[in-house]
Design an enzyme around this catalytic site. Structure first.
Site, PDB file in Angstrom:
ATOM      1  N   ASP A 166      -5.881   2.712  -1.437  1.00 53.52           N
ATOM      2  CA  ASP A 166      -6.594   3.506  -0.435  1.00 53.52           C
ATOM      3  C   ASP A 166      -6.906   4.868  -1.041  1.00 53.52           C
ATOM      4  O   ASP A 166      -5.997   5.673  -1.292  1.00 53.52           O
ATOM      5  CB  ASP A 166      -5.743   3.637   0.823  1.00 53.52           C
ATOM      6  CG  ASP A 166      -6.500   4.275   1.981  1.00 53.52           C
ATOM      7  OD1 ASP A 166      -7.297   5.206   1.743  1.00 53.52           O
ATOM      8  OD2 ASP A 166      -6.287   3.851   3.134  1.00 53.52           O
ATOM      9  N   GLU A 222     -11.817   2.767   6.295  1.00 54.85           N
ATOM     10  CA  GLU A 222     -10.667   2.982   7.176  1.00 54.85           C
ATOM     11  C   GLU A 222     -10.571   4.470   7.484  1.00 54.85           C
ATOM     12  O   GLU A 222      -9.702   5.172   6.980  1.00 54.85           O
ATOM     13  CB  GLU A 222      -9.367   2.469   6.536  1.00 54.85           C
ATOM     14  CG  GLU A 222      -8.227   2.428   7.537  1.00 54.85           C
ATOM     15  CD  GLU A 222      -6.890   2.059   6.908  1.00 54.85           C
ATOM     16  OE1 GLU A 222      -6.081   1.405   7.580  1.00 54.85           O
ATOM     17  OE2 GLU A 222      -6.654   2.453   5.748  1.00 54.85           O
ATOM     18  N   GLN A 282      -9.703   0.746  -0.050  1.00 48.17           N
ATOM     19  CA  GLN A 282     -10.107   1.406   1.190  1.00 48.17           C
ATOM     20  C   GLN A 282     -10.496   2.855   0.907  1.00 48.17           C
ATOM     21  O   GLN A 282     -10.191   3.396  -0.160  1.00 48.17           O
ATOM     22  CB  GLN A 282      -8.970   1.364   2.213  1.00 48.17           C
ATOM     23  CG  GLN A 282      -8.617  -0.047   2.667  1.00 48.17           C
ATOM     24  CD  GLN A 282      -7.440  -0.078   3.619  1.00 48.17           C
ATOM     25  OE1 GLN A 282      -6.515   0.740   3.524  1.00 48.17           O
ATOM     26  NE2 GLN A 282      -7.441  -1.025   4.538  1.00 48.17           N
ATOM     27  N   GLU A 294       0.823  -1.207   0.000  1.00 49.36           N
ATOM     28  CA  GLU A 294       0.000   0.000   0.000  1.00 49.36           C
ATOM     29  C   GLU A 294       0.859   1.260   0.000  1.00 49.36           C
ATOM     30  O   GLU A 294       1.651   1.463   0.933  1.00 49.36           O
ATOM     31  CB  GLU A 294      -0.906   0.025   1.236  1.00 49.36           C
ATOM     32  CG  GLU A 294      -1.785   1.276   1.322  1.00 49.36           C
ATOM     33  CD  GLU A 294      -2.575   1.351   2.605  1.00 49.36           C
ATOM     34  OE1 GLU A 294      -3.598   2.060   2.621  1.00 49.36           O
ATOM     35  OE2 GLU A 294      -2.168   0.717   3.613  1.00 49.36           O
TER      36      GLU A 294
END
Length: 253
Positions: free
Chosen positions: A173, A235, A199, A138
């Site tokens: 993300d 998140e 996310q 990530e």
């Protein structure tokens, strides 16, 4: 569209088994976590079995959190610790039925760090394959994690393509991507074949997704149009009681 509660932030004031039950009661379709290692694995497993919520993933240990470390796998002088952390995360993940392990790179730069990260990811992928699990990497944004080895989706894609391993994927993300790069929908389209998990959180405060500069209704529709059906990971930092921030989820149920 289905959603996963990231229990590193949501219901973070509760033990993980209680947080899992709270996520079920709130209507989430899955859960994920950061670092469960100080809690009781049997109790976590019992909560997952009771709620029938899949555990989408967990992270490798950060290292020394008191020193602000954020992973070990790109640190050439910490390879032994990095592999211990990978083994630990995979063992916990396998015991809990998790799909993914996020291998955290840490603060590093340069060719030696890249070579170390690639070598550790090859190791992680081999170990994960025997457990039918996927390794995620990530990129973290440059404001929250300056100096983190992995900072852009382009860098992550290059690493994944270089490895060419079927069980090493990108954790995309939207919060980090918006802060570092922007152009979320086009990046999702281009990178979808490499993505293992998505996310989201509000930008810039990392709060609930219906506050801030991103129109998540549009982004969620775009993700659905790409054929992605795995639960999306919420998140975000609730900034209060988690239940008081879930209007966005209730509206989509």
């Amino acid at each position: 569209m289905k959603f996963s509660a990231n229990l590193g932030f949501l219901w973070a004031d509760r033990p993980l088994p209680e947080a899992i039950r709270a996520a079920k009661a709130a209507g989430f379709d899955a859960v994920e976590c950061h670092w469960p290692y100080q809690e009781s694995l049997p109790d976590i497993k019992a909560a997952l079995d009771e709620t029938q919520l899949p555990l989408l993933g967990l992270n490798t240990r950060r290292g020394d959190a008191t020193k602000g470390e954020m992973g070990l796998s790109a640190l050439p002088d910490r390879q032994g610790e990095a592999r211990d952390a990978i083994d630990e995360a995979l063992d916990w993940g396998a015991a809990l039925g998790a799909c993914n392990v996020h291998v955290m790179a840490g603060f590093a730069e340069g060719e030696e760090a890249e070579a170390c990260f690639l070598e550790n990811l090859r190791y992680a992928a081999r170990q994960a394959a025997s457990k039918d699990m996927t390794i995620l990497i990530e990129p973290l944004n440059v404001y929250d994690a300056p100096g983190y080895f992995l900072s852009t989706t382009a860098q992550a894609a290059e690493i994944i393509n270089q490895l060419n391993l079927p069980n090493v994927k990108l954790m995309f993300d939207c919060y980090h991507v918006q802060l570092s790069e922007g152009d979320i929908c086009n990046r999702l389209s281009r990178l979808m074949r490499l993505i293992g998990h998505i996310q989201f959180a509000g930008v810039p405060a990392r709060g609930r997704p219906d506050q801030g500069e991103i129109n998540y209704d549009y982004i969620f529709s775009h993700i659905a149009s790409l054929g992605y059906s795995t639960p999306l990971g919420a998140e975000y930092k609730p900034m209060g009681h988690t239940e008081d921030t879930l209007g966005w989820l209730v509206r989509r149920q």
